[in-house]
Design a protein around this motif. Structure first.
Motif, PDB file in Angstrom:
ATOM      1  N   LEU A 208      44.488  48.250  46.799  1.00 33.54           N
ATOM      2  CA  LEU A 208      44.045  47.799  48.121  1.00 33.54           C
ATOM      3  C   LEU A 208      45.102  46.931  48.799  1.00 33.54           C
ATOM      4  O   LEU A 208      45.300  47.013  50.007  1.00 33.54           O
ATOM      5  N   ALA A 209      45.799  46.103  48.021  1.00 29.81           N
ATOM      6  CA  ALA A 209      46.845  45.263  48.591  1.00 29.81           C
ATOM      7  C   ALA A 209      47.995  46.123  49.115  1.00 29.81           C
ATOM      8  O   ALA A 209      48.532  45.865  50.197  1.00 29.81           O
ATOM      9  N   VAL A 210      48.365  47.157  48.362  1.00 27.02           N
ATOM     10  CA  VAL A 210      49.457  48.044  48.792  1.00 27.02           C
ATOM     11  C   VAL A 210      49.055  48.801  50.050  1.00 27.02           C
ATOM     12  O   VAL A 210      49.840  48.899  51.001  1.00 27.02           O
ATOM     13  N   VAL A 211      47.841  49.321  50.086  1.00 27.07           N
ATOM     14  CA  VAL A 211      47.374  50.035  51.276  1.00 27.07           C
ATOM     15  C   VAL A 211      47.338  49.092  52.475  1.00 27.07           C
ATOM     16  O   VAL A 211      47.742  49.462  53.586  1.00 27.07           O
ATOM     17  N   GLY A 212      46.864  47.857  52.264  1.00 22.69           N
ATOM     18  CA  GLY A 212      46.853  46.884  53.345  1.00 22.69           C
ATOM     19  C   GLY A 212      48.240  46.564  53.869  1.00 22.69           C
ATOM     20  O   GLY A 212      48.451  46.425  55.073  1.00 22.69           O
TER      21      GLY A 212
ATOM     22  N   THR B  31      38.104  45.078  28.535  1.00 25.39           N
ATOM     23  CA  THR B  31      39.521  45.317  28.817  1.00 25.39           C
ATOM     24  C   THR B  31      39.686  46.459  29.813  1.00 25.39           C
ATOM     25  O   THR B  31      40.453  46.357  30.775  1.00 25.39           O
ATOM     26  N   THR B  32      38.936  47.537  29.602  1.00 25.75           N
ATOM     27  CA  THR B  32      39.011  48.672  30.523  1.00 25.75           C
ATOM     28  C   THR B  32      38.550  48.267  31.919  1.00 25.75           C
ATOM     29  O   THR B  32      39.177  48.626  32.916  1.00 25.75           O
TER      30      THR B  32
ATOM     31  N   ALA C 189      41.891  45.372  38.228  1.00 32.42           N
ATOM     32  CA  ALA C 189      43.238  44.944  38.627  1.00 32.42           C
ATOM     33  C   ALA C 189      43.964  46.045  39.390  1.00 32.42           C
ATOM     34  O   ALA C 189      44.628  45.785  40.396  1.00 32.42           O
ATOM     35  N   SER C 190      43.831  47.281  38.914  1.00 32.60           N
ATOM     36  CA  SER C 190      44.507  48.385  39.611  1.00 32.60           C
ATOM     37  C   SER C 190      43.896  48.618  40.988  1.00 32.60           C
ATOM     38  O   SER C 190      44.605  48.944  41.941  1.00 32.60           O
ATOM     39  N   ALA C 191      42.584  48.423  41.119  1.00 32.04           N
ATOM     40  CA  ALA C 191      41.950  48.572  42.436  1.00 32.04           C
ATOM     41  C   ALA C 191      42.429  47.487  43.394  1.00 32.04           C
ATOM     42  O   ALA C 191      42.702  47.761  44.567  1.00 32.04           O
ATOM     43  N   ILE C 192      42.557  46.261  42.905  1.00 30.12           N
ATOM     44  CA  ILE C 192      43.038  45.160  43.754  1.00 30.12           C
ATOM     45  C   ILE C 192      44.472  45.416  44.199  1.00 30.12           C
ATOM     46  O   ILE C 192      44.814  45.245  45.375  1.00 30.12           O
TER      47      ILE C 192
END
Length: 74
Positions: free
Chosen positions: A66-70, A53-54, A60-63
């Motif tokens: 990265l999407a927000v930064v992109g 779960t962790t 999920a938070s990394a994805i």
């Protein structure tokens, strides 16, 4: 006497060769990434439910990050 190839002809030949090889290397790199992903998921799954779960939350938070930064850099 034979004419020597110009610099532009040599550059074009190199570009066309790398263009032919590019899809092959993308497949090789993608395969290696997939193998690493499968190995890490297997190891994470063996560690138990709470670690899984962790790990999924961190992934999920990394994805999302990265999407927000992109999106911001576009």
């Amino acid at each position: 006497m034979a004419a020597l190839p110009s610099d532009t002809a040599i550059i074009l030949a190199q570009d066309s060769l790398s263009a032919l090889l590019l899809p092959f290397w993308q497949i090789v790199i993608g395969g290696l990434v997939l193998l690493a992903l499968l190995a890490s998921v297997r190891r994470l799954a063996r560690r138990g439910r709470s670690r899984m779960t962790t790990g999924l939350l961190v992934t999920a938070s990394a994805i999302i990050g990265l999407a927000v930064v992109g999106m911001l850099l576009q």
